[in-house]
Scaffold this active site. Sequence first.
Site, short mmCIF file in Angstrom:
data_model
loop_
_atom_site.label_atom_id
_atom_site.label_comp_id
_atom_site.label_asym_id
_atom_site.label_seq_id
_atom_site.Cartn_x
_atom_site.Cartn_y
_atom_site.Cartn_z
N ASN A 443 -39.81 -6.47 -3.01
CA ASN A 443 -39.80 -4.85 -2.47
C ASN A 443 -39.53 -4.67 -1.21
O ASN A 443 -40.22 -5.04 -0.28
CB ASN A 443 -41.14 -4.72 -2.76
CG ASN A 443 -41.44 -3.10 -2.75
OD1 ASN A 443 -41.14 -2.32 -3.25
ND2 ASN A 443 -42.32 -3.01 -1.41
N GLU A 444 -38.55 -4.04 -0.97
CA GLU A 444 -38.00 -3.23 0.12
C GLU A 444 -37.81 -4.13 1.40
O GLU A 444 -37.92 -3.90 2.53
CB GLU A 444 -39.09 -2.33 0.59
CG GLU A 444 -39.04 -0.99 -0.52
CD GLU A 444 -39.94 0.18 -0.12
OE1 GLU A 444 -40.65 0.03 0.90
OE2 GLU A 444 -39.88 1.03 -0.60
#
Length: 889
Positions: A443-444
């Site tokens: 995630n990110e």
Amino acid sequence: MSTAPLQSQLLSSGWTFKQGNRSSDSEYLPANNVPTEVHLDLFSNGKISDPFKDLNELSSRWIAEESWTYRTSFKLANQNGNPSATTALVLEGLDTFASVYLNGTRILQSDNMFIEHRVDISDAVKQADTTEEFVLEIEFESARQKGLELVEEHSEHRFIVHQTEVSRGPVRKTQYHWGWDWGPLLLGCGPWKPIRLETFSKRIEDLWVEYKFNPDLTQVTGEIFAKVDGSGKITAELSSTRDGQVVLRCTDFQQASGHPAGTLRTTFSLEHPDLWWPRGYGLPSLYKLSATLTSAESPESAVHQVSKVVGFRKVELIQEPDSDGTSFYFRVNNVDIFSGGSCWIPADSFLSRLTDADYHSWIQKAAEGNQAMVRVWGGGIYESDAFYNTADELGVLIWQDFAFACANYPTYKSFLESVEVEARQNVRRLRNHPSLIIWAGNNEDYQIVERYGLEYNYTEDKDPQSWLKTNFPARYIYEYLLPKIVEEETKGVPYHPSSPFGNGTSTVLVPDSTVGDCHQWNLWHGTMEPYQRLPSMGGRFVSEFGMEAYPHLDTLEKCITNEEDRYPGSMAMDFRNKAIGHERRLVSYVAENFRLRYDLPGFTHLTQVMQADALTWAYKSWRRDWGAPGRRKNGGILVWQLNDCWHTMSWAVVDYLKTPKPGYYAIKRELRPVTVNVQRKTRDWTVRPADKLWHRDTSHIDMRNIWGEVEFDCWVASSKTRILKGEVAVRYISVKSGKEVLEGSVHEIEIAANGTTDVIKGKKVATLDGKDPKTPFQPSSADPFVIHVTLTIDGEHVGSDISWPDPIKYLSFPERGVKVSYLEDGKKAHVTAQKPVKGFVFSEKEGMILSDNGFDVVPGETKEVSLAGDGDLTDLKWRYVEISLADRH
């Protein structure tokens, strides 16, 4: 001698714990049954206050700095008198830096919360008397202190983390325990998953199936695999979970070439299988795969039996060039699937107290909200089997991130080795869940690359070994190691390097609307765009976006215990909301759209209506972009977030107590199988009076465009795979009087299958007395109106929608003539109004399940709300925007 069947003994009771290591002189205290965690045990012993209440989180921060020891004792018979039997200690999950001792001898060291351990203790058992008591001890080091040591030890790596301190970067522990912008900092430890003893001569270590379809999906062929510890004969059966009918029976298992010794396989072919379908597109049909292991000594007796539920479906991630860039959507069983749903965080800060029933309830909540997909966020965990089992049963698609989030992770040797074991174990565990349709690397984490200018040459550098030498070595994990593991351990499940990721292009800091998935955080974060601009802020797949709101008062009162703290902006309230800048952002969004009320009931209501409005704009607009085959401009929408891990104000649409906010119902309405929508062209009132909004220059926006001159679209979205015939009725209703101010219209339409159908596009209507731009405009001369549309199919009311003249704060709401009638002993309510009503909300309470909430009402329409479970609707207060009295019954 006959072979005894496998025996399993849970070591759940009789545990104690203490502060410090094994040799510390601290007093042992009784622990809860395992699985458990140190915070819960301290609370049970009265050593800390409930960390979820008031400011108590602060008074328990010291726990993270200490080491802790758990201890129990057990007796074990001498392997049933079989000297060749194996006894294994199985520790499903230890959080995180743990040393395990049996009778004073260290038998295991663990540094990864996500790994299961099996330790052969046969020798110790054989040497012991059958009545001897074994002592099992587990020392847990401080994850924070250990993390800081590892950061210092590996100075060759540039540790960067967002949200929290740097110590989490090298630690394979669920990342949200360090705190996040929706959760507390409760950095604990403990045996967070079950611990058991297994005694066996032979066992089935793993069972799985790999398969493929013929082109028209009428035949599935493949292989059934069984990994066997020891020798023996395997018999497998496949039966329908619907009626129990056995459709396959396989006995011809052979050693699988190219696999480790003990891996057996057999081939199968199944004609006309019942396919597993996502919710809304068909039945999620499942099969039970059972395997029985027998020995030559006892061919009629089962030595070990295992079973798991499987489903047959074909999954494709469609990334093809089109007129808007490159598509990004899922195709299941040759049918394009619109993936509307939500993102998932762990459902509690203390994972060990979550039950199978909790997981079933949460996934059922998503399914009942018409959500087709739930994304498991990378800062959490690889969830419980119950989570995925329920998704399988209910047809909810699962997007699964690997457990990395918002950091520049290292790749030193021991870290990579641990990550590989973690990934292989969890991919193997989850590989036959039909609901799991994509693995994403993190995630990110590519946001870190962009923001800090780390070395990343996607186009030219394709050498994984060279990536390890850059200051972004985790590329090796996301673009080499993890996809390799997914390919080797599971079949037919796509892999995506990150969420978001756009084929090596920027998709985080500046969301790319043309390729990959995107996280749209210029709502709330970033430039804080008005949510009325969301129609132009979409992408090929919006895997994160969101808007904050308060939970219902019942939830707030359970965590803010002092009456004097129950007001917006109190220290206790602000402390609980972890979002940076929430004081400015939340008030700004409310004040931009509504007349601000700052008492707790009033402000709570306005935040909820505002969140529901924002989500409505997003879901209706981006679902419209689903379009038609070959023109899938948007393939899915996942709100951040479905749930909370404690009582708080956040982006969640369902709070910690499983009580939905109005935003949940807004999504539920917009994701109905067939829905009608209306949306007016917005006029930007958010610019300041010195700008041209307020000037008479007709090339710019005039206030008459907000009050009385409207341009709007109306369309129907359908996930049905067949063409439908319908009728859309359009009404124009005065906000002031409740009367129809313009002549309505009725449209007979053909609703396209699995796509969107325009009913009205760019229609302009007006109610102003003076339309000449030279005529001075007076709001008092205008009659602002809502546009209300209804859809009927085969004479049945399918749905409705309403468009208001934004901003709501400019409107006046004299008495609305609202009437709430209660039926069936308070289990049902009918809501009507004589004038348009904005944001009618029942203030829900824990355990009360409503069919709808947070809706608008227009004259001539009755909104029906039913209640499932305990309680009575007459006990709930209700309110709407600009209500003339306080809480109503």
